[in-house]
Design an enzyme around this catalytic site. Structure first.
Site, PDB file in Angstrom:
ATOM      1  N   ILE A   1       0.902  -1.443  -0.205  1.00 45.80           N
ATOM      2  CA  ILE A   1      -0.120   0.179   0.069  1.00 45.80           C
ATOM      3  C   ILE A   1       0.705   0.908   0.077  1.00 45.80           C
ATOM      4  O   ILE A   1       0.301   2.140  -0.820  1.00 45.80           O
ATOM      5  CB  ILE A   1      -0.774  -0.036   0.913  1.00 45.80           C
ATOM      6  CG1 ILE A   1      -0.103  -0.159   2.297  1.00 45.80           C
ATOM      7  CG2 ILE A   1      -2.432  -0.820   0.716  1.00 45.80           C
ATOM      8  CD1 ILE A   1      -1.138   0.398   3.907  1.00 45.80           C
TER       9      ILE A   1
ATOM     10  N   HIS B   1       8.074 -11.911   4.192  1.00 47.23           N
ATOM     11  CA  HIS B   1       7.788 -11.965   2.620  1.00 47.23           C
ATOM     12  C   HIS B   1       8.916 -10.877   1.597  1.00 47.23           C
ATOM     13  O   HIS B   1       9.389 -10.415   2.007  1.00 47.23           O
ATOM     14  CB  HIS B   1       6.235  -9.829   3.151  1.00 47.23           C
ATOM     15  CG  HIS B   1       7.197  -9.365   3.629  1.00 47.23           C
ATOM     16  ND1 HIS B   1       6.669  -9.442   5.534  1.00 47.23           N
ATOM     17  CD2 HIS B   1       7.390  -7.842   3.162  1.00 47.23           C
ATOM     18  CE1 HIS B   1       7.677  -7.796   5.960  1.00 47.23           C
ATOM     19  NE2 HIS B   1       7.938  -7.062   4.908  1.00 47.23           N
TER      20      HIS B   1
END
Ligand code: 5GP
Length: 147
Positions: free
Chosen positions: A39, A107
């Site tokens: 984001i 991640h």
């Protein structure tokens, strides 16, 4: 063997996203991984690939889980490059705060690079939701099935 001596925090933001407690802009999902838009992207099309198995980072990750990750990164990287018309792809992955890690669920960053364009700073500016949603769809169109 390198071991991680810090425990997995089960209420980190990516764990909440994986439990569907927080929305995200999903590009691809199967039983093993979630690929979503970052984001606060460092460039147009910056994605994150998360194994669903809980681990804080690479240092405490399961080897079997990791075995599937690199081929998955390759497929997503190719899709991102095509969909975003990027000139190259950067793969980044941070372990612990000293190395720049801010979210403690493993991640991998898949970051498109564009000739003549500098990357934005890490986690600096929130992108508009409409733009993130549109890019997620564009990239999803190019993703092949992942194991
Ligand atoms: P790290 O420094 O841990 O490798 O990076 C974490 C990344 O997660 C940053 O690039 C940041 O922009 C991104 N991020 C932080 N919060 C959220 C969120 O709620 N959703 C998504 N999709 N990305 C996030």
């Amino acid at each position: 063997m390198v071991e991680c001596d810090v425990e997995y925090e089960k209420d980190n933001i990516f764990a909440k996203i994986l439990r569907k407690e927080i929305p995200n802009f999903t590009v691809y999902e199967n039983d093993n991984i979630l690929v979503m838009m970052d984001i606060m992207p460092m460039s147009r099309g910056h994605c994150l690939l998360l194994p669903k198995a809980p681990s804080r980072n690479l240092l405490d990750a399961n080897d079997e889980v990791l075995g599937k990750i690199l081929p998955a990164i390759k497929k997503v990287a190719k899709a991102v490059k095509k969909a975003m018309n990027a000139d190259g792809i950067i793969i980044k992955q941070f372990n612990e705060d000293a190395a720049g890690q801010t979210v403690y669920h493993l991640h991998f960053h898949i970051i498109p690079a564009y000739r003549g364009e500098k990357l934005a700073r890490h986690a600096d500016r929130k992108e508009d939701n409409e733009i993130l949603a549109a890019r997620a769809k564009e990239i999803a169109n190019y993703i092949e099935e992942i194991d």
